[in-house]
Motif scaffolding. Sequence first.
Motif, PDB file in Angstrom:
ATOM      1  N   GLN A 139       0.834  -1.207   0.000  1.00 16.98           N
ATOM      2  CA  GLN A 139       0.000   0.000   0.000  1.00 16.98           C
ATOM      3  C   GLN A 139       0.868   1.256   0.000  1.00 16.98           C
ATOM      4  OE1 GLN A 139      -3.147  -0.501   2.886  1.00 16.98           O
ATOM      5  NE2 GLN A 139      -3.723   1.624   2.457  1.00 16.98           N
ATOM      6  N   TYR A 355      -8.027  12.100  13.123  1.00 12.58           N
ATOM      7  CA  TYR A 355      -8.518  11.425  11.918  1.00 12.58           C
ATOM      8  C   TYR A 355      -7.480  11.422  10.812  1.00 12.58           C
ATOM      9  CZ  TYR A 355     -12.784  11.990  14.502  1.00 12.58           C
ATOM     10  OH  TYR A 355     -13.723  11.951  15.494  1.00 12.58           O
ATOM     11  N   VAL A 360      -0.477   4.301   6.315  1.00 15.03           N
ATOM     12  CA  VAL A 360      -1.305   3.955   5.157  1.00 15.03           C
ATOM     13  C   VAL A 360      -2.469   3.058   5.559  1.00 15.03           C
ATOM     14  CG1 VAL A 360       0.507   4.215   3.452  1.00 15.03           C
ATOM     15  CG2 VAL A 360       0.200   2.003   4.575  1.00 15.03           C
ATOM     16  N   GLY A 361      -2.676   2.895   6.869  1.00 12.36           N
ATOM     17  CA  GLY A 361      -3.799   2.080   7.317  1.00 12.36           C
ATOM     18  C   GLY A 361      -5.091   2.673   6.810  1.00 12.36           C
ATOM     19  N   THR A 362      -6.068   1.829   6.552  1.00 10.55           N
ATOM     20  CA  THR A 362      -7.303   2.328   5.959  1.00 10.55           C
ATOM     21  C   THR A 362      -8.291   2.801   7.000  1.00 10.55           C
ATOM     22  OG1 THR A 362      -8.003   0.045   5.854  1.00 10.55           O
ATOM     23  CG2 THR A 362      -7.136   1.017   3.851  1.00 10.55           C
ATOM     24  N   GLY A 363      -7.861   2.863   8.259  1.00 11.34           N
ATOM     25  CA  GLY A 363      -8.746   3.410   9.282  1.00 11.34           C
ATOM     26  C   GLY A 363      -8.823   4.927   9.212  1.00 11.34           C
ATOM     27  N   GLY A 364      -7.859   5.539   8.552  1.00  5.29           N
ATOM     28  CA  GLY A 364      -7.834   7.003   8.457  1.00  5.29           C
ATOM     29  C   GLY A 364      -8.694   7.497   7.313  1.00  5.29           C
ATOM     30  N   LEU A 365      -8.479   8.710   6.946  1.00  8.89           N
ATOM     31  CA  LEU A 365      -9.291   9.318   5.906  1.00  8.89           C
ATOM     32  C   LEU A 365      -8.415   9.621   4.698  1.00  8.89           C
ATOM     33  CD1 LEU A 365     -11.267  11.794   8.146  1.00  8.89           C
ATOM     34  CD2 LEU A 365     -11.924   9.507   7.460  1.00  8.89           C
ATOM     35  N   LEU A 366      -8.803   9.133   3.559  1.00 13.03           N
ATOM     36  CA  LEU A 366      -7.996   9.350   2.363  1.00 13.03           C
ATOM     37  C   LEU A 366      -7.819  10.849   2.131  1.00 13.03           C
ATOM     38  CD1 LEU A 366      -6.495   8.028   0.048  1.00 13.03           C
ATOM     39  CD2 LEU A 366      -8.581   8.102  -1.277  1.00 13.03           C
ATOM     40  N   GLN A 368      -5.770  12.500   3.968  1.00 10.31           N
ATOM     41  CA  GLN A 368      -5.240  13.027   5.227  1.00 10.31           C
ATOM     42  C   GLN A 368      -4.106  12.143   5.749  1.00 10.31           C
ATOM     43  OE1 GLN A 368      -6.769  15.910   6.347  1.00 10.31           O
ATOM     44  NE2 GLN A 368      -8.104  15.756   4.582  1.00 10.31           N
ATOM     45  N   ASP A 369      -3.699  11.171   4.966  1.00 11.06           N
ATOM     46  CA  ASP A 369      -2.728  10.200   5.469  1.00 11.06           C
ATOM     47  C   ASP A 369      -1.624  10.014   4.441  1.00 11.06           C
ATOM     48  OD1 ASP A 369      -3.866   8.721   3.436  1.00 11.06           O
ATOM     49  OD2 ASP A 369      -5.134   7.531   4.754  1.00 11.06           O
ATOM     50  N   ASN A 371      -1.446   7.769   2.200  1.00 15.22           N
ATOM     51  CA  ASN A 371      -1.849   7.142   0.947  1.00 15.22           C
ATOM     52  C   ASN A 371      -1.766   8.105  -0.240  1.00 15.22           C
ATOM     53  OD1 ASN A 371      -2.736   4.261   1.443  1.00 15.22           O
ATOM     54  ND2 ASN A 371      -3.821   5.340   3.076  1.00 15.22           N
TER      55      ASN A 371
END
Lengths: 460, 472
Positions: A139, A355, A360-366, A368-369, A371
Amino acid sequence: MRTQALLATAVALIAALELPAQRGRRGGRSEAGGPPATTPTAAPADTAPKKASRYVAVVGGDVYLGTGQRITGGTVLIGDDKIEAVGLNLTLPEGTEIIDAKGKCVSPGFVCVLGNGMGAPRTGPFADGVNPFDPEIKQGLAAGITSFFAGSTSGSGPTPGGNNAVIKLAYGNLEGMVLRENAVVGLSVPLSLADREKFQELVKKAREYIKAVEEFPAKKAADNNLKEPPMPPGADKIVAVMRGEARLWISLGGGFNPFGLRRGGAARSNDVDQIRAALEVAQWLGEGVVLQKPMSAWMLPEAIAATGSMVFLCPRDHVPADPADPDHTGSNIASAALLAAAGVPVAVTCPSGPYAGAGVGTGGLLGQDLNTPNVDAAYAVRGGLDNRKALRTLTLDAARMLGVDARIGSLEPHKDADLLILDGDPLHYATFVETAIVNGKVVYEKAKEPLYQHIQRRNQ
Amino acid sequence: MSKQLLLVAAAAGLAAAASAQDPAPAPTPAPATAAPAAAATTPPPIQFETWHPNRPAKEADYQVAKWGPRDLPSPGYAFRAAKVLPITAPPIIDGVVVTKNGRIEAIGPAKDVVVPAGYERVDCGDAVIVPGFVEAHCHIASETFDLNDTVHPTNPEFRTLDLISMEHDQIRMARAGGISTTLYIPGSGSNMGGFGTLTKTWAKSPDEALVRFPGSLKIAQAGNPERGSGDLGTDMMGMSEGLRMTLLDGKRYHERVAAWQAGKGEKPAFDATLDLLRGLFLHEYPVSVHTQIYQVVLQTLQELRLELGLWTVVVHGTFDGYRLSGDLGPAGVPVAGGPRQYYHDRATNRMHGLLGNWSLGGQHGWRDAVPGLGRDGVGVNTDSPVIAQEQLPLQAAMGVRMGWPHEWALRGLTINPARFLGIDHRVGSLEVGKDADLGIWSGDPIDPRSYVEQMVINGTICYRRDAKRPRW
């Protein structure tokens, strides 16, 4: 023979493209004398360069060197795990494997100055804890990240500290994952009055120690019984910083908390005093420091530049100005542009907060991380940073903050072959990584991994 | 205004057939269809209508809701820019938008539009003019942050109207970010947080900023309000029961008032707690529902829309809620998606772009592929300050990154949320007679590298970017 000619071509080309003023001493100790392990070793003139066992060439793309320059329709030649040459119309060794990048962009892999997960353990020793098969690595690679900084930078009082490493996303390759451990030490300012004194004392001892070590061989020749000078207690990290072997990252009192701010409370709107305290540390050391996420650095870019210090920040972190003193308080989206204009190397990172976060964990908000690391470089452009130079905030200048710019951060001969083939402008929000190469090996291909293969680029 | 001017405007493309504006996005495979090598075609836009039967035809017919003022004085301007995107009409190259007294008076190609004498000509150069963006889920129109008073499990007695202020930092950032209208709603700490307000982000006073109150009733179906567990009945069944009972109380009150108005029965005693609920059953405004995952979106659809017959808008529809798009579409329930824009399906190791999936359909896990809500059924929201209000366009950018057509994303920032909330006769596109809310951008407004050069709200230039100290 052929390789030699080729190297000469490459060197000439790079010379022709020599970098702007920023490539000076400022923050760039590793070029002058980093530890041997991380310094690229140019082939000595009297021996034939070592021939790589395998050559790969990425051909025909718009090559962003990571230094701010770009070669249209260029070639990147990789020999084993290093870049051999970058340029136009390179002569390729026989048997070179060709990767066609026509119509694509080629960029150094992104270097994230803050990160977590992606195969890295929480604490060191990192070489023992990395997991080269962590699915998050894919990822991260899909996001363009090929290296990131993991671990802590917390010192205690006057003693810089931390336990961290620069991790490479060398999927499946345990040995290739840790670029360097403890390349960074951390210190918090402002120091208490007592710690100020103690720190200056440590600096003095460190300076004496470095001098004693330098003079030791000569003195040893005169007196064979002489013992090696001992490291003064508590000064080892400071010695490392003064020798340019580690970077000193300074955290500026109370962190930025957008929610604290929005409750009208905790966040400061001005950290000029802390920045000045950090620059004072830089002056004591005679070595630039790295300011972590300052809000107000844009108010004193010249002072920061004068100490050879560097800054990483999140351009969209926002703190309002005090209406009573709008010119001396608050953040500025133009921070990166103003600092870069003064010659201060700037790297970008993503927002922090409940948040967001550098993973790159998907618990955050695209958005803002990590990714989409290029989004924060894009916000630096919004604030006025030159669109073509802004890639440096994710590549060469980021590597400089970590003291590993001799290894990574740009597409130049002898550097690690960490690069991306992208389906468009590296800073465009819709751009995807098509291929990621780390240590000369293809470790991610969008078309072959389930993650994003079903998404076709929507907007040019 | 001169008749000539208006005629020119009409000729300039406003009357263009809707079919001509269809975006026909580049052919791509539907996101997340079972076979990656699926035929490279985008499904034709699905017909989508927000469901609000018997909605009052005119503002004057509203009984419960109060509309904000229009036609407030503003100077005559003619904004000329390289590109004007009216959203509901094809893009205009070298276009002009003429505004005065809070409204758009004319729009069209510069060569066709006659600018009346005395109007100030504003040359915006290479800029792109788009309508001011509409945010369907905002918590920052006041300086306070915590809008989670939870006096009862349901709180229809609360309203945000009294909190709005115009000159705090966050709302300044909103207009510097191109956002001109927000639905300012209570938080999701209780199942029914109270009534939200549709407000502009700039005016001389909160009264002048008002678009409509109530903008919506904020309901939080799950995914926050259950935090106060225990004997309050705050697990799924208890929460549904609490919502149903309160809404039915409101319905009965509405029916008693309606009967009295029709000359049957006595005038019911005024009930301040239930009074605003009447508007829901008159279909004057929707419930905007914080509902996220498949299970909870299903409850929203069943309970609020199908059982109680409410005009229902799903806000911050995230996670795998999109798997219900095939059911929400026919029921006329639109979705404002965000702030979470992606979902990692562990079963297939695929990243799903939620706005794209809501729009175009998608599939993951056990469920069959779903058709999507089409071009007109999906909007964007930030849940500010979870995502800073000024980053609304970034939400759209992330949607586009993950497969949402760019032109649809522009609609998702403008006309779509305006339609969901029943304010599209005022805002959401650049058309003659609509509010003069213009975002004048340096480039593609969805690209984070672009910025707002000037912001016009109700015909007044309320923000100009200072290059030395840009606000955003």
